[in-house]
Scaffold this active site. Structure first.
Site, short mmCIF file in Angstrom:
data_model
loop_
_atom_site.label_atom_id
_atom_site.label_comp_id
_atom_site.label_asym_id
_atom_site.label_seq_id
_atom_site.Cartn_x
_atom_site.Cartn_y
_atom_site.Cartn_z
N HIS A 1 27.17 29.41 -13.93
CA HIS A 1 25.90 28.81 -13.51
C HIS A 1 25.58 29.29 -12.09
O HIS A 1 26.50 29.42 -11.27
CB HIS A 1 26.05 27.29 -13.53
CG HIS A 1 24.77 26.53 -13.56
ND1 HIS A 1 23.84 26.60 -12.54
CD2 HIS A 1 24.26 25.66 -14.48
CE1 HIS A 1 22.82 25.79 -12.84
NE2 HIS A 1 23.04 25.23 -13.99
N GLY B 1 30.52 27.92 -16.25
CA GLY B 1 29.63 27.80 -17.41
C GLY B 1 29.57 29.07 -18.24
O GLY B 1 29.24 29.03 -19.42
N TYR C 1 31.30 18.03 -15.91
CA TYR C 1 30.75 18.76 -17.06
C TYR C 1 30.17 17.77 -18.07
O TYR C 1 30.49 16.58 -18.06
CB TYR C 1 31.83 19.64 -17.69
CG TYR C 1 31.27 20.99 -18.10
CD1 TYR C 1 31.02 21.97 -17.14
CD2 TYR C 1 30.96 21.28 -19.41
CE1 TYR C 1 30.49 23.20 -17.49
CE2 TYR C 1 30.42 22.51 -19.78
CZ TYR C 1 30.19 23.47 -18.81
OH TYR C 1 29.65 24.69 -19.15
O1 YXS Z 1 27.22 36.25 -0.28
P1 YXS Z 1 26.18 36.87 -1.19
O2 YXS Z 1 24.78 36.44 -0.90
O3 YXS Z 1 26.36 38.36 -1.33
O4 YXS Z 1 26.45 36.29 -2.68
C1 YXS Z 1 27.73 36.40 -3.23
C2 YXS Z 1 28.02 35.13 -3.98
O5 YXS Z 1 27.55 33.96 -3.33
C3 YXS Z 1 27.22 35.35 -5.25
N1 YXS Z 1 27.74 34.51 -6.35
C4 YXS Z 1 27.06 33.48 -6.88
N2 YXS Z 1 25.84 32.98 -6.60
C5 YXS Z 1 25.46 31.88 -7.33
N3 YXS Z 1 26.22 31.31 -8.29
C6 YXS Z 1 27.43 31.80 -8.60
N4 YXS Z 1 28.14 31.22 -9.58
C7 YXS Z 1 27.91 32.93 -7.86
N5 YXS Z 1 29.07 33.66 -7.88
C8 YXS Z 1 28.93 34.61 -6.94
O6 YXS Z 1 27.39 36.72 -5.57
C9 YXS Z 1 27.65 37.45 -4.35
C10 YXS Z 1 28.95 38.21 -4.51
O7 YXS Z 1 29.96 37.22 -4.63
P2 YXS Z 1 31.43 37.45 -4.06
O8 YXS Z 1 31.33 38.14 -2.72
O9 YXS Z 1 32.14 36.16 -4.13
O10 YXS Z 1 32.01 38.49 -5.13
P3 YXS Z 1 33.55 38.79 -5.46
O11 YXS Z 1 33.54 39.99 -6.32
O12 YXS Z 1 34.35 38.79 -4.20
O13 YXS Z 1 34.03 37.53 -6.31
C11 YXS Z 1 33.51 37.35 -7.61
C12 YXS Z 1 33.82 35.89 -8.03
C13 YXS Z 1 33.12 35.62 -9.38
C14 YXS Z 1 35.35 35.69 -8.19
C15 YXS Z 1 33.28 34.94 -6.93
O14 YXS Z 1 31.93 35.30 -6.67
C16 YXS Z 1 33.32 33.50 -7.37
O15 YXS Z 1 34.39 32.86 -7.39
N6 YXS Z 1 32.12 32.97 -7.79
C17 YXS Z 1 32.05 31.58 -8.23
C18 YXS Z 1 32.67 31.42 -9.62
C19 YXS Z 1 32.47 29.96 -10.04
O16 YXS Z 1 33.10 29.04 -9.50
N7 YXS Z 1 31.57 29.74 -10.98
C20 YXS Z 1 31.18 28.42 -11.43
C21 YXS Z 1 29.71 28.19 -11.08
S1 YXS Z 1 29.21 26.52 -11.43
C22 YXS Z 1 29.26 26.49 -13.13
O17 YXS Z 1 29.32 27.50 -13.81
C23 YXS Z 1 29.20 25.15 -13.78
C24 YXS Z 1 28.16 24.26 -13.23
S2 YXS Z 1 30.77 24.38 -13.66
O18 YXS Z 1 31.09 24.38 -12.25
O19 YXS Z 1 30.62 23.06 -14.18
O20 YXS Z 1 31.67 25.22 -14.42
#
Ligand code: YXS
Length: 259
Positions: free
Chosen positions: A64, A108, A138
């Site tokens: 998400h 998500g 969730y």
């Molecule tokens: O800093 P900038 O502006 O370049 O942006 C960064 C991140 O903020 C962005 N980004 C996201 N933006 C919005 N929503 C996201 N879920 C998201 N994930 C990443 O993308 C740019 C590059 O991210 P960066 O520097 O962290 O990349 P990386 O290659 O070092 O790491 C990739 C990840 C995926 C491991 C890392 O970005 C990460 O941990 N992202 C969050 C993963 C996560 O927790 N997703 C759950 C989202 S909430 C959801 O799905 C549900 C509501 S729930 O929580 O209930 O499951």
């Protein structure tokens, strides 16, 4: 700049998530494009749809779009939430949808992958269910997606730890249909799609719908549902939920107080 690519080869549609700058986060805009592509494929009577990211990606989808989550006082995963609409669109699509996965699947996006009918993964694929990392409660149908995809104890491990599981372990658990070497992934997935296309689409479509209805047929009384919604409201109105969102935005580890 399009956020997805699509193509239709005969009866096989392909949707490629193509927003690497945001790690293919499932923003409202991306979801609208994917649902639009699915509707287009349904109009063209596609017999299989493959949902994938660009070849060689390290992140299939980061889940998400956190920036689009409400900051409390509103259910973050209500009926009209884009992720909820996308999961329903996949489940209700009248033909099999195959998730072809390389790289990390987060939050998500795990539910999105698990809502697909088949999952074919490269060894690089990982799956992390992360609500607890953000303080998100969730929602009921989302939890049912996880419970229909994985054994209960594995769902508990994934939800409580928010840690990724490997493609190899996911295959061993039956969460993923097949893990194949990255260089064979596309050909294998295309072969699987081709096999499905040779069979009767009406029969497949009605059996997919039956399985959707049976998998979702869980007796939860209105009283119990309202109790769950009340419990979830406490969570998304909590300081911890606000802290989870804040910490993500500030790129720091959240400090959860339990309040
Ligand atoms: O800093 P900038 O502006 O370049 O942006 C960064 C991140 O903020 C962005 N980004 C996201 N933006 C919005 N929503 C996201 N879920 C998201 N994930 C990443 O993308 C740019 C590059 O991210 P960066 O520097 O962290 O990349 P990386 O290659 O070092 O790491 C990739 C990840 C995926 C491991 C890392 O970005 C990460 O941990 N992202 C969050 C993963 C996560 O927790 N997703 C759950 C989202 S909430 C959801 O799905 C549900 C509501 S729930 O929580 O209930 O499951």
């Amino acid at each position: 700049m399009p956020l997805i690519e699509t193509k239709l080869d005969g009866a096989v549609g392909t949707i490629i998530l193509d927003n690497p700058e945001r790690r293919n986060a499932l923003s409202a805009e991306v979801v609208e494009d994917v649902i639009g592509a699915l509707m287009g494929f349904a109009d063209k009577h596609a017999r299989v749809v493959i949902l994938r990211a660009q070849p060689g990606t390290t992140v299939w989808s980061a889940g998400h779009d956190v920036n689009e989550l409400p900051e409390g006082r509103r259910d973050p995963l209500g009926w009209d939430d884009p992720l909820r609409a996308l999961v329903r669109a996949i489940e209700e699509f009248p033909a099999p949808v195959i998730a072809m996965i390389e790289g990390g699947v987060w939050g998500g996006a795990c539910e999105l992958a698990f809502a697909c009918d088949l999952i074919v993964a490269a060894p690089s694929a990982t799956f992390a269910v992360t609500p607890a990392k953000l303080g998100v409660p969730y929602n009921v149908t989302g939890m049912l997606t996880f419970l229909n995809a994985c054994p209960l104890r594995v769902v508990k491990e994934m939800v409580f730890t928010a840690k990724p599981i490997s493609a190899e372990r996911a295959e061993r658990l039956g969460v993923v249909n097949r893990v194949v070497p990255a260089e064979e992934l596309e050909a294998f997935t295309q072969g699987l799609a081709w096999d499905i296309c040779q069979n009767a689409p009406l029969s497949i479509s009605v059996m997919k719908e039956q399985m959707r209805m049976l998998a979702g047929a869980h007796p939860m009384s209105p009283r119990r549902f309202e109790r769950v919604q009340g419990l979830r409201r406490i969570v998304y109105d909590s300081e911890d939920y606000a802290e989870g969102i804040r910490a993500f935005r500030e790129k720091r580890v959240p400090k959860f107080s339990g309040h």
